[in-house]
Write an enzyme that holds these catalytic residues in place. Sequence first.
Site, PDB file in Angstrom:
ATOM      1  N   GLY A 168     -27.153  12.193  -7.649  1.00 49.07           N
ATOM      2  CA  GLY A 168     -27.951  12.781  -8.714  1.00 49.07           C
ATOM      3  C   GLY A 168     -28.783  13.928  -8.193  1.00 49.07           C
ATOM      4  O   GLY A 168     -28.610  14.384  -7.060  1.00 49.07           O
ATOM      5  N   SER A 169     -29.689  14.390  -9.028  1.00 45.15           N
ATOM      6  CA  SER A 169     -30.534  15.511  -8.627  1.00 45.15           C
ATOM      7  C   SER A 169     -31.462  15.137  -7.483  1.00 45.15           C
ATOM      8  O   SER A 169     -31.871  15.990  -6.703  1.00 45.15           O
ATOM      9  CB  SER A 169     -31.360  15.985  -9.825  1.00 45.15           C
ATOM     10  OG  SER A 169     -32.197  14.936 -10.291  1.00 45.15           O
ATOM     11  N   GLN A 172     -28.687  10.944  -3.100  1.00 48.72           N
ATOM     12  CA  GLN A 172     -27.518  10.079  -3.160  1.00 48.72           C
ATOM     13  C   GLN A 172     -27.918   8.619  -3.015  1.00 48.72           C
ATOM     14  O   GLN A 172     -29.002   8.310  -2.525  1.00 48.72           O
ATOM     15  CB  GLN A 172     -26.531  10.441  -2.040  1.00 48.72           C
ATOM     16  CG  GLN A 172     -26.116  11.902  -2.037  1.00 48.72           C
ATOM     17  CD  GLN A 172     -25.416  12.289  -0.755  1.00 48.72           C
ATOM     18  OE1 GLN A 172     -24.206  12.374  -0.702  1.00 48.72           O
ATOM     19  NE2 GLN A 172     -26.177  12.520   0.303  1.00 48.72           N
ATOM     20  N   ASP A 287     -38.663   7.286 -18.630  1.00 52.30           N
ATOM     21  CA  ASP A 287     -37.221   7.572 -18.734  1.00 52.30           C
ATOM     22  C   ASP A 287     -36.421   6.299 -18.972  1.00 52.30           C
ATOM     23  O   ASP A 287     -35.394   6.070 -18.329  1.00 52.30           O
ATOM     24  CB  ASP A 287     -36.724   8.277 -17.471  1.00 52.30           C
ATOM     25  CG  ASP A 287     -35.344   8.918 -17.679  1.00 52.30           C
ATOM     26  OD1 ASP A 287     -34.990   9.179 -18.843  1.00 52.30           O
ATOM     27  OD2 ASP A 287     -34.642   9.152 -16.687  1.00 52.30           O
TER      28      ASP A 287
END
Length: 763
Positions: A168-169, A172, A287
């Site tokens: 992801g941003s 890892q 989120d």
Amino acid sequence: MHTGGETSACKPSSVRLAPSFSFHAAGLQMAAQMPHSHQYSDRRQPNISDQQVSALSYSDQIQQPLTNQVMPDIVMLQRRMPQTFRDPATAPLRKLSVDLIKTYKHINEVYYAKKKRRHQQGQGDDSSHKKERKVYNDGYDDDNYDYIVKNGEKWMDRYEIDSLIGKGSFGQVVKAYDRVEQEWVAIKIIKNKKAFLNQAQIEVRLLELMNKHDTEMKYYIVHLKRHFMFRNHLCLVFEMLSYNLYDLLRNTNFRGVSLNLTRKFAQQMCTALLFLATPELSIIHCDLKPENILLCNPKRSAIKIVDFGSSCQLGQRIYQYIQSRFYRSPEVLLGMPYDLAIDMWSLGCILVEMHTGEPLFSGANEVDQMNKIVEVLGIPPAHILDQAPKARKFFEKLPDGTWSLKKTKDGKREYKPPGTRKLHNILGVETGGPGGRRAGESGHTVADYLKFKDLILRMLDYDPKTRIQPYYALQHSFFKKTADEGTNTSNSVSTSPAMEQSQSSGTTSSTSSSSGGSSGTSNSGRARSDPTHQHRHSGGHFAAAVQAMDCETHSPQVRQQFPAPLGWSGTEAPTQVTVETHPVQETTFHVAPQQNALHHHHGNSSHHHHHHHHHHHHHGQQALGNRTRPRVYNSPTNSSSTQDSMEVGHSHHSMTSLSSSTTSSSTSSSSTGNQGNQAYQNRPVAANTLDFGQNGAMDVNLTVYSNPRQETGIAGHPTYQFSANTGPAHYMTEGHLTMRQGADREESPMTGVCVQQSPVASS
């Protein structure tokens, strides 16, 4: 005019005159045939004698300067004319019009040829190729600041890297085996960049804070085992978990899970939100979505919340653009201040999606998102829009002071009138569930759906101040007493052969004794995640597929009765509501009288903590040779800057929390039957609802268990160190995980089904 015998006054050597204009035309023709010279100064006309000059007429002599000027210009133009022309087939105009497809194909061939060549160079052993590539972090990183994961690599003589399981941003996630603890773990490797490191340090701080207040690991928050620095990367070691709720939905072909399983998820999530709302935490997840809710075991309904990378504490909000769009609350869309209530909005959206299989509000952008919310819930109240900075992005104010939706610019999307897409119809309250797929099923009556709809509408209240809070949500009539249910999706996945093959299997579980000890396990092969701490079980063997992932049981059989929350006034006695949060554990709550639900409590109030100790029966260490490697989760984060801790010093409402576990939770009344939640259902919402924005958070007495093996530093905080060369400091040890006991358990058809992990998105 001079005569033919006269000579010019000028020296003959200084005269360089061209012939007359009429003669020069032929000269130009001759010049064009001569080879071009790079130096025009070397090109000279034939010399003309003085006698010839004298013989020229006066008019011809006047034209000579003009001829000298015109000749170089024409020659220059002739020299610029191309001698050869481009092939029309290679002209840019043709390549970008008639031959456009051919051009793109050529570009792709060149691009992928280079990419393939680079890939081959990276895998080759030729050192000459490696020298040509730029080296990052001494060769440990790629050009994206990510650590180059090598399968089989051993870190610090402890962790054996198995494989890359997520990206992801933030960085890892890799699957690794911990040789010291002899268990599989998930290691989150943060990018080697300052901004990502700062945000990850916030996540570590929040996870440590939550784990410190949840040593028994019974509030459904992922357990951060430890963290360390390795080759300039911050690494977070998490417990092993299974796949996420989006993967579960995908496994149902997006038909949704049963209402009973949805209830299980809802109760655990509400308990987790209640835990996050404690004044010592006051954490906003920011989120919540199906991808960030993971199953502990693919066969069971126990879940845990992950990815606190974009979380913050109340009073430390630094972002306005938060939450994934489908689950974004109205106050965030409108640019208003937000608090812990935004997570409750997200939960309402998630629960509907889990049962219907489709997102409730699936906006393509923020305007589309708001319009889809309005379709179901109508126009937001005027007092909210009047204070919203971004209200005019979605709405327009009429002369009479009311608000209406603005027309979309494209005009392509047509929406139903506000409030006409009823949640009643979306859930299929009277039509057998979503799409009529649940008609006739047990636990899917009209009464069940009405309770579910009522809870969802309270979670989706436009006003965050009157939106239902976790404490009251857990007392809702929707949470009735139910048996444990696994992730059984047999009614939803009729087209999955793998699912159909598993539906015939089933197991039963033994119940624990009333002494609080764990005397047996189910014969389905469920075991602790710690292989050195196995419980005695009556089956005969453990299922290898789930041996490393069982984290559902957290507490033994205990019946707790909490004192009434402080701050209640009046002579009317509170109603006692017994909440069974475990098949063998019950907790009694005192529900406030209707008119005196909660009042601000000032001063120092004593908190009562009830500690219950676990008694385990053990046998020898379980061998690990044949253990199946389970899948673990992906956990993307959003990068942001560092935040400092801030104490919440406001007045709070004092109340007690649930003592809950990862098993099925249910609410029933010990004294009033189904009327046990009447005090909540009839309460005046506007008058008695807590204002998180003003009061910080609910003051909830949570049972905190000390960990005798935990080393603490200043002010009781766990001690840890960052080191790139040595092993990590063990500042957080595993809490005791007991085998979950219960009756009438059903073997899930999810057993043995390999579920593809959902892609990691940058949020």
